[in-house]
Design an enzyme around this catalytic site. Structure first.
Site, mmCIF file in Angstrom:
data_model
loop_
_atom_site.group_PDB
_atom_site.id
_atom_site.type_symbol
_atom_site.label_atom_id
_atom_site.label_comp_id
_atom_site.label_asym_id
_atom_site.label_seq_id
_atom_site.Cartn_x
_atom_site.Cartn_y
_atom_site.Cartn_z
ATOM 1 N N LYS A 116 -3.864 7.517 -11.929
ATOM 2 C CA LYS A 116 -4.970 8.185 -11.550
ATOM 3 C C LYS A 116 -5.397 9.026 -12.346
ATOM 4 C CE LYS A 116 -5.860 8.420 -6.523
ATOM 5 N NZ LYS A 116 -7.033 8.557 -5.710
ATOM 6 N N ARG A 291 -9.586 -4.407 -6.707
ATOM 7 C CA ARG A 291 -9.896 -5.453 -5.782
ATOM 8 C C ARG A 291 -10.348 -5.743 -5.141
ATOM 9 N NH1 ARG A 291 -9.109 -2.434 -1.166
ATOM 10 N NH2 ARG A 291 -8.335 -0.179 -2.116
#
Ligand code: ADP
Length: 492
Positions: A116, A291
């Site tokens: 992140k 994804r």
């Protein structure tokens, strides 16, 4: 087009991918753990191979075993679905090193977006607004104190390797920071094997709005509009919809263009999602998921674009034949995640055998499911059993349609959160589109047991009598309400 694909997943998403592959003429190869021998994804695939015992660490997470099955079965590609190995850069690399196609972005993209702090750094460099806060991990609690003082309380401690809401801690007072820092690091270490944490501003009342992107191998990236996923419990989504009830066309265009810029910055290939927090007309990058998302169907319904089909086409090297101007949104779609969790019992997981299943149908209803009658629901896997998705010309009709579809849904044998969703459809703030990620904190009544026990008992007795009459052939008919009470009572 690829000739064959191994689906390295289970449950509803494996079924969804098999259906998409079949429509593209791609041979489907399923894998299964010992607990999933008779699971729908196994029965629907062209071929299926065992990969180990029930725990996912010994089956669906065994990268080498999956690649070995791909080799043995002659699969040309591996589709990872979501969860499991889908966001593991090392898996994507291993698949490609084995000479197979990974249906997803490049390993470097997955690695960059999986951390992140690195993702925030990359996005800030690309001119994407990020939630105000740090772009590197905190070395010690002292530095956390200094950073929090600068950002201003409340702040949110987050795991750099985070996912699924784990390793997150809201800190409201300076005195709480040190303890929270240690707790978040410990939780992150336990969940991800990496205790690195950083902090960012904790927004008071944001909406979760995310943009679906699609890129090809030839440098074209388009966005397919937004999904609003503000109804969450413990930072996990429960209800998603497209479009968001509040975004203006200008805001959609601005967020969409920002998401495309974010995707281009990491040379994005395939289907991905750029998540934002949206508050008072401002939006901030949260993270990118590299994804297919659980909630992808709502985007498919409002754009008419089949994301799984395009994942396969992009993986086959085809260029995207549409530009941003070709993409139009129409109508409204809502998805409810049907999980094996008892919403009245603190969303505790429920297990058992599906004794009875009635799947809603009719106009505008889609069921992406991974269960059939007889399926055994265990604690080994994610509690998501299915997704109930509706599509209608506008939001009000979509809400009414979802309520109707939920009324038709019967799942006996395990508790599910479907009754919770049914309540949400009747709740005035939801109906007005007045949402934020605090929705459930502000509506605790949705999680409280309802009705009077005596009344429920009386209804059950009446239902039992009716059933008796009916069996004897004496009752001319059982009305819909009585029928439902009866089946609720039979469920115990
Ligand atoms: P994870 O990867 O663990 O899912 P995310 O960064 O995607 O974590 O955040 C998940 C959810 O947590 C968001 O949808 C939102 O509800 C909440 N959240 C995350 N960051 C913030 C923030 N800075 N302020 C307020 N809420 C936040």
């Amino acid at each position: 087009m690829l000739g064959s694909v191994l689906i390295a997943n289970r449950g509803e998403i494996a079924v969804r991918i098999i259906r998409g592959a079949r429509e593209c003429g791609v041979r489907t190869i399923a894998v299964y753990s010992e607990a999933d021998r008779l699971a729908p994804h196994v029965l629907e695939a062209d071929e299926a191979y065992p990969i180990g015992p029930a725990p996912s660490s010994q089956s669906y997470l065994r990268a080498e075993a999956l690649i070995e099955v791909a080799r043995r079965s002659g699969a040309e590609a591996i589709h990872p679905g979501y969860g499991f190995l889908s966001e593991r850069a090392d898996f994507a690399s291993a698949v490609e090193e084995a000479g197979l196609v990974f249906v997803g972005p490049k390993a470097e993209t997955i690695a960059a977006m999986g951390d992140k702090t690195e993702a925030r750094r990359r996005m800030a460099d690309a001119g994407v607004p990020i939630v105000p806060g740090l772009v590197e991990a905190l070395a010690d609690p002292e530095r956390a104190e200094a950073a929090a003082a600068e950002i201003g309380f409340p702040v949110l401690l987050k795991a750099s390797a985070g996912g699924g809401g784990k390793g997150m801690r809201v800190v409201r007072e300076p005195e709480e920071l040190r303890r929270a820092f240690e707790a978040a690091s410990r939780e992150a270490e336990a969940a991800f094997g990496d205790g690195a944490v950083y902090l960012e501003r904790y927004l008071a009342h944001p909406r979760h709005v995310e943009i679906q992107v699609l890129g090809d191998e030839h440098g074209r990236v388009v966005h397919l509009g937004e999904r609003e996923c503000s109804i969450q419990r413990r930072h996990q989504k429960l209800v998603e919809e497209a479009p968001s009830a509040v975004l203006t066309p200008e805001e959609r265009e601005a967020m969409g263009a920002t998401a495309v810029r974010a995707a281009e910055a990491v040379e994005y290939r395939g289907a991905g999602t750029v998540e934002f927090l949206y508050e008072d007309g401002e939006f901030f990058f949260l993270e990118m998921n590299t994804r297919l998302q659980v909630e992808h169907p709502v985007t498919e319904l409002v754009t008419g674009i089949d994301l799984v089909e395009w994942q396969f086409r992009v993986a086959s090297g085809e260029p995207l034949p549409f530009t941003q101007d070709d993409i139009e949104l129409s109508g409204h779609a809502i998805e409810c995640r049907i999980t094996s969790e008892d919403h009245l019992g603190g969303f505790l997981p429920s297990t058992g055998r599906i004794a009875h299943l009635e799947i809603p149908s009719g106009p505008g209803v889609r069921w992406d499911g991974g269960i059939v009658r007889g399926s055994e629901v265990t604690l080994h896997y994610d509690p998501l059993l299915a997704k109930l998705v509706v599509y209608a010309p506008d939001r009000a009709r979509a809400v009414a349609r979802m309520a109707r579809a939920l009324d038709e849904l019967v799942i006996d044998g395990v508790d599910t959160c479907a009754p919770f969703h049914r309540r949400v459809m009747d709740e005035p703030d939801f109906q007005a589109g007045d949402l934020s990620i605090r929705y459930l904190d502000e509506h605790p009544e949705l999680l409280e047991p309802d009705g009077d026990d005596d009344e429920a008992l009386a209804a059950a007795l009446a239902a039992a009598l009716l059933e008796d009459e009916y069996r004897k052939g004496r009752a001319p008919r059982i009305g819909r309400a009585a029928g439902r009470t009866l089946s609720a009572w039979q469920r115990g």
